[in-house]
Design an enzyme around this catalytic site. Sequence first.
Site, PDB file in Angstrom:
ATOM      1  N   ASP A   1      -6.198 -13.098 -35.034  1.00  0.00           N
ATOM      2  CA  ASP A   1      -5.630 -13.765 -33.862  1.00  0.00           C
ATOM      3  C   ASP A   1      -4.869 -12.788 -32.963  1.00  0.00           C
ATOM      4  O   ASP A   1      -4.424 -11.727 -33.405  1.00  0.00           O
ATOM      5  CB  ASP A   1      -4.616 -14.839 -34.298  1.00  0.00           C
ATOM      6  CG  ASP A   1      -5.293 -16.040 -34.947  1.00  0.00           C
ATOM      7  OD1 ASP A   1      -6.500 -15.960 -35.267  1.00  0.00           O
ATOM      8  OD2 ASP A   1      -4.600 -17.054 -35.146  1.00  0.00           O
TER       9      ASP A   1
ATOM     10  N   HIS B   1      -7.845 -18.762 -28.280  1.00  0.00           N
ATOM     11  CA  HIS B   1      -6.482 -18.882 -28.826  1.00  0.00           C
ATOM     12  C   HIS B   1      -5.493 -19.118 -27.682  1.00  0.00           C
ATOM     13  O   HIS B   1      -4.339 -18.731 -27.777  1.00  0.00           O
ATOM     14  CB  HIS B   1      -6.149 -17.610 -29.608  1.00  0.00           C
ATOM     15  CG  HIS B   1      -4.948 -17.707 -30.512  1.00  0.00           C
ATOM     16  ND1 HIS B   1      -4.655 -18.812 -31.275  1.00  0.00           N
ATOM     17  CD2 HIS B   1      -3.966 -16.806 -30.790  1.00  0.00           C
ATOM     18  CE1 HIS B   1      -3.547 -18.595 -31.964  1.00  0.00           C
ATOM     19  NE2 HIS B   1      -3.095 -17.390 -31.685  1.00  0.00           N
TER      20      HIS B   1
ATOM     21  N   HIS C   1      -0.705 -17.919 -25.127  1.00  0.00           N
ATOM     22  CA  HIS C   1      -0.100 -18.104 -26.449  1.00  0.00           C
ATOM     23  C   HIS C   1       1.173 -18.944 -26.383  1.00  0.00           C
ATOM     24  O   HIS C   1       2.155 -18.687 -27.078  1.00  0.00           O
ATOM     25  CB  HIS C   1       0.196 -16.758 -27.119  1.00  0.00           C
ATOM     26  CG  HIS C   1       0.240 -16.843 -28.632  1.00  0.00           C
ATOM     27  ND1 HIS C   1       1.371 -17.173 -29.325  1.00  0.00           N
ATOM     28  CD2 HIS C   1      -0.717 -16.663 -29.557  1.00  0.00           C
ATOM     29  CE1 HIS C   1       1.103 -17.176 -30.625  1.00  0.00           C
ATOM     30  NE2 HIS C   1      -0.157 -16.875 -30.782  1.00  0.00           N
TER      31      HIS C   1
ATOM     32  N   HIS D   1      -3.732 -10.763 -37.873  1.00  0.00           N
ATOM     33  CA  HIS D   1      -3.468 -10.545 -36.444  1.00  0.00           C
ATOM     34  C   HIS D   1      -3.840  -9.114 -36.076  1.00  0.00           C
ATOM     35  O   HIS D   1      -3.232  -8.175 -36.608  1.00  0.00           O
ATOM     36  CB  HIS D   1      -1.987 -10.804 -36.137  1.00  0.00           C
ATOM     37  CG  HIS D   1      -1.568 -12.222 -36.409  1.00  0.00           C
ATOM     38  ND1 HIS D   1      -1.246 -12.660 -37.669  1.00  0.00           N
ATOM     39  CD2 HIS D   1      -1.465 -13.291 -35.585  1.00  0.00           C
ATOM     40  CE1 HIS D   1      -0.931 -13.962 -37.607  1.00  0.00           C
ATOM     41  NE2 HIS D   1      -1.058 -14.362 -36.357  1.00  0.00           N
TER      42      HIS D   1
HETATM   43 ZN   LIG Z   1      -1.355 -16.485 -32.437  1.00  0.00          ZN
END
Ligand SMILES: [Zn+2]
Length: 205
Positions: free
Chosen positions: A18, A69, A73, A166
Site C-alpha cells: 500500500d 487506495h 489517503h 507498505h
Molecule cells: Zn494506506
Amino acid sequence: MGIQERVRSGREILLTFDDGPDPSVTPAVLEALREAKARAVFFVLGKQVEKYPDLVRRTQDEGHIIGNHTYTHTAYGRFTLFEYLEDVKRCQEAVAKVLGRSPTYFRPPEGRLTVGSLSVPLLCGLHTMYWSLDPRDFSLETSEQANLCADQLAAQTRPGDILLLHDVNPALPRVLARLLPQLRERGMDSSESVKRLESRTPYQK
Ligand SMILES: [Zn+2]
C-alpha cells in the site's frame, strides 16, 4: 457490501503493498519480488501515481496488479461521503491515465469499515480487499527490526493469509529479502493468488 477477497486453495497467500509508488522504495520491492518470482497487488495512491507514472507502468509490466487506495489517503470520517467518493474516483482517473484502464480492487485508507468505505467502492465498481496479517512495517527503522519483522511474519503466515505491507518504508526491501525465501521454503505462493485475481477482471474501463 464490499467483498473480502479470500485466497482459497493449497498454500496460496497474497502479498499486498500500500501507499506507493515511492521512487526510493518501490523499485527495490519490485526487484525483490522478481528475484523470488513472486507476484503481488499494489494499492497505489493517486497523488503518487501522478508523480511517478513510470513506476506504475513498470509494476504492471512486471506482472503485478494495481489497486486503488484513494488519491490523498484520507480516511472516510475526515471526509464527507461526497469528498470520499471524489477521492476514490480521482485515483481511478490517475491510474486510467497511465494504464488506459482503472482498477477493480480497492483498499480503504486505514482499512476502517464505515458507511463510506463500504458504499463508495460499490458506486465505483470496486471490490474492497482487506488483509489478515499486518506486521506494522511502516514503523520499522533499523535492520535488526526489519529482520525480526521478516522472521515473525514468516512464522505467522498461514495458507490463505493476505499480508499488508507498505512500499514506502526504506526498510521494506530488507524485510522482503529475508521473508520471501522463507515463505518459498514453506511452499507459500502469492503468484497463484494474483493469477486468480487476474482471471476476475482486475481492471475496468
Ligand atoms: Zn494506506
